[in-house]
Enzyme design. Structure first.
Site, PDB file in Angstrom:
ATOM      1  N   ASP A 148       0.872  -1.270  -0.066  1.00 21.09           N
ATOM      2  CA  ASP A 148      -0.029  -0.001  -0.017  1.00 21.09           C
ATOM      3  C   ASP A 148       0.635   1.297  -0.302  1.00 21.09           C
ATOM      4  O   ASP A 148       1.947   1.120   0.414  1.00 21.09           O
ATOM      5  CB  ASP A 148      -0.875  -0.136   1.434  1.00 21.09           C
ATOM      6  CG  ASP A 148      -1.970  -1.087   1.189  1.00 21.09           C
ATOM      7  OD1 ASP A 148      -2.185  -1.759   0.217  1.00 21.09           O
ATOM      8  OD2 ASP A 148      -2.464  -1.518   2.337  1.00 21.09           O
ATOM      9  N   MET A 149       0.505   2.373  -0.701  1.00 20.33           N
ATOM     10  CA  MET A 149       1.143   3.549  -0.628  1.00 20.33           C
ATOM     11  C   MET A 149       1.737   3.787   0.620  1.00 20.33           C
ATOM     12  O   MET A 149       2.866   4.409   1.045  1.00 20.33           O
ATOM     13  CB  MET A 149       0.221   4.672  -1.178  1.00 20.33           C
ATOM     14  CG  MET A 149       0.913   5.964  -1.375  1.00 20.33           C
ATOM     15  SD  MET A 149       0.148   7.297  -2.173  1.00 20.33           S
ATOM     16  CE  MET A 149      -0.939   7.597  -0.857  1.00 20.33           C
TER      17      MET A 149
END
Length: 362
Positions: A148-149
């Protein structure tokens, strides 16, 4: 079996009042929880007095948060997220843990996309490609897996077609072992355990995930039926997928004045947002989680009802505790405290067992 160990440089620690040495009070000089309560409430609910009053009332009484408050906060988070496209890093900022003719292993900072996606936003894959290139001369042919970012840690990229094929095979057939480190709200008990909740897409709050229950599957079927009648013919209900996460407490500490737990998480399966939903379903959401934490965009408690989670997790992090932590997270600008710390994987060409490791930035 002998294996090679590669460690990345320790990432720069976040500038926040974290202490994990003991259960004693923090020595930080930040505001008390009472000070933060007032700051948090007026900052977030100045334009919504009904939501503000409901929040103070219900959190103080330890009831579940009203849907009106949750919906308001979800809309505000969507508004704030519109401008978030991920941070851009330079070649000089790229932290390479290992490189050879076939793979590159990097330590991704939080807030950076793994891959550019269809909108070609800045990503760590672009930086790796520009710095080292690949056999196919295409950045998308380097992508093996993603974080995930807002999740930091170890990411492996392929430089050759053979490496890409074999690495995909290793991940698909679960020949890879990943260990994450996280900070969660409250004191997690027991010290070791396993979460076996199946996950499904939350059709009521897309695109987020949730724990699958008979009620949620009925809701999903109804939503899909309504969408199909409205013309969305390609939308189909997908069956919940089995998920398993093992956890082990590393230490107990404080965040400001609030108790927190540093925990090692080992995903046996690899579903979207699995660790974040499973931690929330234990009653101990990950610090800085804007999706599944306090007033998150996803379903509270990972989708479990309060009556259920109170029974299975009587030592859960209370709403008032989560509120205090969330206030300090916002004040300090703390990122999601989830880090991909270790990756055990065979080399895609030599088949030599390898371990890559980096320290969490929190």
């Amino acid at each position: 079996t002998d294996f090679l160990i590669y460690r990345g440089k320790c990432s720069e620690h976040l500038n926040n009042p974290l202490s994990l040495d003991s259960k004693h009070e923090s020595d930080s000089k930040h505001e008390t929880s009472d000070d933060l309560q007032g700051q948090f409430s007026t900052e977030k609910y100045e334009t919504c007095p009904i939501a503000k009053n409901e929040l103070q009332d219900f959190v103080g009484k330890q009831f579940s948060i009203p849907e009106s408050v949750l919906n308001y906060e979800r809309q505000m988070k969507k508004f704030r997220a519109e401008g978030r496209i991920g941070k851009q890093i330079s070649r000089e900022q790229l932290m390479v843990v290992y490189i050879d003719d076939h793979i590159v292993v990097a330590d991704k900072p939080p807030g950076v996309l793994c891959a550019p996606g269809i909108r070609r936003h800045p990503s760590i894959a672009d930086v790796v490609y520009d710095a080292f290139g690949c056999e196919s001369d295409r950045v998308d042919k380097m992508i093996v897996h993603r974080l995930d970012m807002d999740t930091s840690g170890i990411v492996v990229f392929a430089r050759t077609q053979l490496a890409l094929i074999n690495l995909h095979k290793f991940f698909r057939e679960r020949e890879v072992t990943k260990t994450y480190e996280a900070l969660v709200c409250g004191e997690l008990t027991p010290e070791t355990g396993e979460v076996n909740y199946p996950l499904q897409r939350d059709h009521c709050l897309p695109p987020f995930m949730r724990v699958s229950t008979p009620e949620s599957e009925e809701d999903a079927a109804r939503v899909v039926c309504d969408l199909q009648h409205a013309g969305y013919k390609k939308i189909m209900q997908k069956a919940p997928k089995p998920c398993k996460t093992q956890f082990k407490v590393i230490s107990i500490g404080v965040f400001g004045d609030s108790p927190i737990t540093r925990v090692a998480l080992t995903p046996i399966t690899g579903r979207t947002h699995q660790l974040r939903v499973h931690c929330a379903s234990l009653g101990h959401p990950i610090i800085g989680d804007q999706s599944y934490g306090f007033l998150g965009e996803g379903a509270p408690n990972g989708g479990l009802e309060d009556s259920v989670i109170n029974e299975i997790a009587p030592n859960r992090a209370t709403l008032s505790l989560q509120r205090d932590i969330d206030a300090l997270v916002r004040k300090e600008g703390t990122q999601l405290c989830l880090h991909a710390k270790q990756l055990f994987i065979p080399h895609p060409v030599t088949n030599k067992p390898m371990m890559f490791e980096s320290s969490p930035p929190f």
